[in-house]
Design an enzyme around this catalytic site. Structure first.
Site, mmCIF file in Angstrom:
data_model
loop_
_atom_site.group_PDB
_atom_site.id
_atom_site.type_symbol
_atom_site.label_atom_id
_atom_site.label_comp_id
_atom_site.label_asym_id
_atom_site.label_seq_id
_atom_site.Cartn_x
_atom_site.Cartn_y
_atom_site.Cartn_z
ATOM 1 N N GLY A 150 24.835 -55.415 19.515
ATOM 2 C CA GLY A 150 24.457 -54.589 18.368
ATOM 3 C C GLY A 150 23.373 -55.258 17.561
ATOM 4 O O GLY A 150 23.100 -56.450 17.701
ATOM 5 N N GLY B 269 21.250 -54.852 13.496
ATOM 6 C CA GLY B 269 21.158 -54.173 12.207
ATOM 7 C C GLY B 269 20.391 -55.025 11.222
ATOM 8 O O GLY B 269 19.782 -56.047 11.594
ATOM 9 N N SER C 274 21.522 -56.967 9.091
ATOM 10 C CA SER C 274 22.111 -58.291 8.902
ATOM 11 C C SER C 274 21.815 -59.245 10.056
ATOM 12 O O SER C 274 22.023 -60.446 9.935
ATOM 13 C CB SER C 274 23.627 -58.161 8.738
ATOM 14 O OG SER C 274 24.212 -57.674 9.917
ATOM 15 N N GLY C 275 21.351 -58.739 11.178
ATOM 16 C CA GLY C 275 21.052 -59.613 12.299
ATOM 17 C C GLY C 275 21.387 -58.971 13.628
ATOM 18 O O GLY C 275 21.717 -57.786 13.706
ATOM 19 N N VAL D 74 23.696 -59.189 17.239
ATOM 20 C CA VAL D 74 24.923 -59.723 17.826
ATOM 21 C C VAL D 74 24.810 -59.634 19.348
ATOM 22 O O VAL D 74 24.431 -58.595 19.882
ATOM 23 C CB VAL D 74 26.164 -58.937 17.347
ATOM 24 C CG1 VAL D 74 27.429 -59.502 17.985
ATOM 25 C CG2 VAL D 74 26.277 -58.979 15.831
ATOM 26 N N LYS E 281 26.224 -64.154 16.291
ATOM 27 C CA LYS E 281 25.430 -63.362 15.346
ATOM 28 C C LYS E 281 24.230 -64.204 14.940
ATOM 29 O O LYS E 281 24.381 -65.308 14.407
ATOM 30 C CB LYS E 281 26.259 -62.973 14.122
ATOM 31 C CG LYS E 281 25.456 -62.152 13.108
ATOM 32 C CD LYS E 281 26.316 -61.610 11.980
ATOM 33 C CE LYS E 281 27.080 -60.398 12.410
ATOM 34 N NZ LYS E 281 27.723 -59.697 11.275
ATOM 35 N N ARG F 113 42.147 -55.621 4.250
ATOM 36 C CA ARG F 113 41.799 -54.313 3.671
ATOM 37 C C ARG F 113 41.121 -53.354 4.650
ATOM 38 O O ARG F 113 40.630 -52.304 4.255
ATOM 39 C CB ARG F 113 40.928 -54.493 2.412
ATOM 40 C CG ARG F 113 41.099 -53.345 1.418
ATOM 41 C CD ARG F 113 40.415 -53.572 0.105
ATOM 42 N NE ARG F 113 39.003 -53.857 0.229
ATOM 43 C CZ ARG F 113 38.168 -53.898 -0.800
ATOM 44 N NH1 ARG F 113 38.613 -53.692 -2.022
ATOM 45 N NH2 ARG F 113 36.901 -54.174 -0.631
#
Length: 498
Positions: free
Chosen positions: A229, A231, A233-234, A236, A251, A340
């Site tokens: 993947g 995006g 953020s970086g 993977v 990552k 969460r």
């Protein structure tokens, strides 16, 4: 007595005192704790809510019927407010390289962020809405008690508001959405702490990263195999570690594109202390020029989602997954951390049946961009108290585990076919969802689910308590999951060995 009829008498009795107070406020300046009063009504003829921002009303009316809005207006308002707040939060999160560790303090901070978001939204109401706006200090607000309606399970509760002149003060909803407790002793004032790296310059952060990172050259040590993947953020990808020939997930973060490098440094320091057999563990970090490589465990069996959507699981297999997941949850809770976001997408499997929880810290999206991870806030697994913003803490993970158990029974969580906003409304209004195959479950499994899915968090079991539940005694061996994983991979044409 806040109505207009009482102002004349009380105005005469206390006019001087009130005047003095007003003078004081004028001298000091604008009040610091301002609450926007948005009076929201339920139209007696159509049953629809009026008075919210027009964009929110369009969302509400498209997904929640007039009868439902009239039946449970507070749930509808809470759902649309929560949904829009988390749309904004998700947009911001997608730009970050790591998912922040969730603690009680982080939840309190998010509550304050939501309060500011709602106040800002209320202050910019569109002029076509029929609203009444006023200002007062928080201490003058008398919140409406909406807790009973939102903690009852299963059956919808009749709306106590009269259809004629049914008026609500959205301020009460704003307060309920932002507070972590309703009593003073439940909302302690947190001590302000400076983050260790809050004042560090980029140069100092790079120096600290060089100190804590592995000195090996990642471009030499690792051989890229397959990208999972990419995006903001970086990137993977899967790689082979030349040191032991093992396969890992990495990552690659371009630090020149990251504005919050201090947070990255903090996350690495925290995750170095998180090591557990049921977590997708942080392995090491490598710094090369402006690129930070974060190495994580790779599980070759894919996510539990693949199994639950393609294969029918036996109770013993479900019990095994629940036990292993609870071990991870209990460990995180012992560290003061709340996951969460427990759901099948965030439970990864090894081909030997190993079960590990992911999607916290740098583990976020480590298996690539799955379809269901694009949903706003993935509300289907959320506990009612998260949606309604009541006091909540570690037990939200127990509720989500119960919903994940339903996934393993039914193949998907409750309300999965509903849009996210409507799902949020149903969670707030209905509480505990119905389980279609309930009568086919063993008594032990039914009791386990009962303890997970208590709408009142005080009645809900802890992760530690559930680890001793009789249902887990029927857990099958983990290797019994291997045929399910292979079958799912064959159907979905997935193979992490490629």
């Amino acid at each position: 007595m806040t109505g207009r009829s009482g102002r004349g008498v009380f105005g005469k009795l206390f006019s001087k005192k009130q005047s003095a107070r007003d003078d004081r406020v004028t001298e000091i300046g604008m009040p610091t704790n301002v609450v926007q009063h948005i009076h929201v009504s339920v139209n007696s003829e159509t049953g629809m809510i009026e008075g919210l921002p027009s964009s929110w009303l369009r969302q509400l009316n498209a997904q929640i019927s007039p009868a439902e809005q009239n039946e449970n207006p507070n749930a509808a308002i809470q759902a649309v407010a929560f949904h829009n707040f988390h749309v904004l939060k998700k947009e911001q999160a997608e730009k970050e390289p790591c998912k922040p560790i969730v603690t009680e303090e982080a939840i309190t901070k998010e509550g304050l962020e939501m309060k500011k978001f709602l106040a800002k939204k209320n202050a910019h109401q569109s002029q076509d809405s029929d609203i009444s706006i006023g200002q007062s200090s928080e201490e003058d607000v008398a919140p409406t008690d909406i807790s009973q309606r939102q903690t009852m399970p299963a059956a919808p509760i009749k709306n106590s508001l009269k259809k004629k002149d049914a008026m609500m003060d959205l301020t009460a909803v704003v307060e309920d959405l932002s507070l972590i407790g309703t009593e003073p002793e439940e909302s302690p004032i947190l001590r302000k702490k400076e983050l260790m790296n809050a004042t560090l310059t980029d140069e100092e952060i790079y120096d600290e990263l060089r100190r804590i990172c592995n000195k090996d050259d990642p471009y030499v040590r690792f051989e890229r195999i397959k990208q999972l993947g990419a995006g903001a953020s970086g990137v993977v990808f899967i790689a082979i570690d030349s040191k032991d020939n093992s396969r890992v997930a990495i990552k690659d973060i371009d630090l020149t594109k990251q504005s919050k490098k201090d947070l990255i440094l903090n996350e690495i320091n925290v995750l170095k202390g998180f090591n557990h057999k049921n977590l997708v563990n942080f392995l090491d970090a490598f710094l090369c020029y402006d690129h930070l490589w974060v190495a994580m465990e790779l599980l070759d069996g894919g996510s539990l989602t693949d199994v639950v959507t393609e294969v029918v699981m036996k109770e013993g297999q479900i019990a095994a997954v629940c036990r292993e997941t609870l071990e991870a949850i209990a460990f995180l809770h012992s560290k003061g951390t709340i996951h969460r976001d427990i759901k099948s997408d965030n439970v990864l499997l090894g081909m030997d049946g190993t079960v590990k929880v992911t999607d916290f810290g740098f583990c976020a999206n480590i298996v690539g961009d799955e379809k269901r991870q694009t949903m706003v806030g993935t509300p289907y697994w959320m506990a009612p108290e998260v949606v309604t913003r009541k006091q909540y803490g570690k037990k939200v993970d127990v509720w989500s585990l119960g919903i994940m158990a339903i996934e393993m029974i039914e193949g998907e969580p409750p309300y999965m076919k509903e849009a996210p906003l409507r799902a949020l409304y149903l969670i707030a209004a209905v509480g505990r969802p119905k389980i279609p195959r309930w009568d086919k479950l063993s008594a032990e499994f039914q009791d386990f689910l009962d303890k997970c899915l208590q709408v009142d968090a005080d009645e809900r079991a802890t992760a530690e308590e559930l680890l001793a539940h009789p249902f887990l005694e029927c857990a099958a061996e983990l290797k019994s999951l291997t045929p399910l994983i292979k079958a799912a991979q064959k159907i979905l044409h997935k193979n992490f060995s490629d």
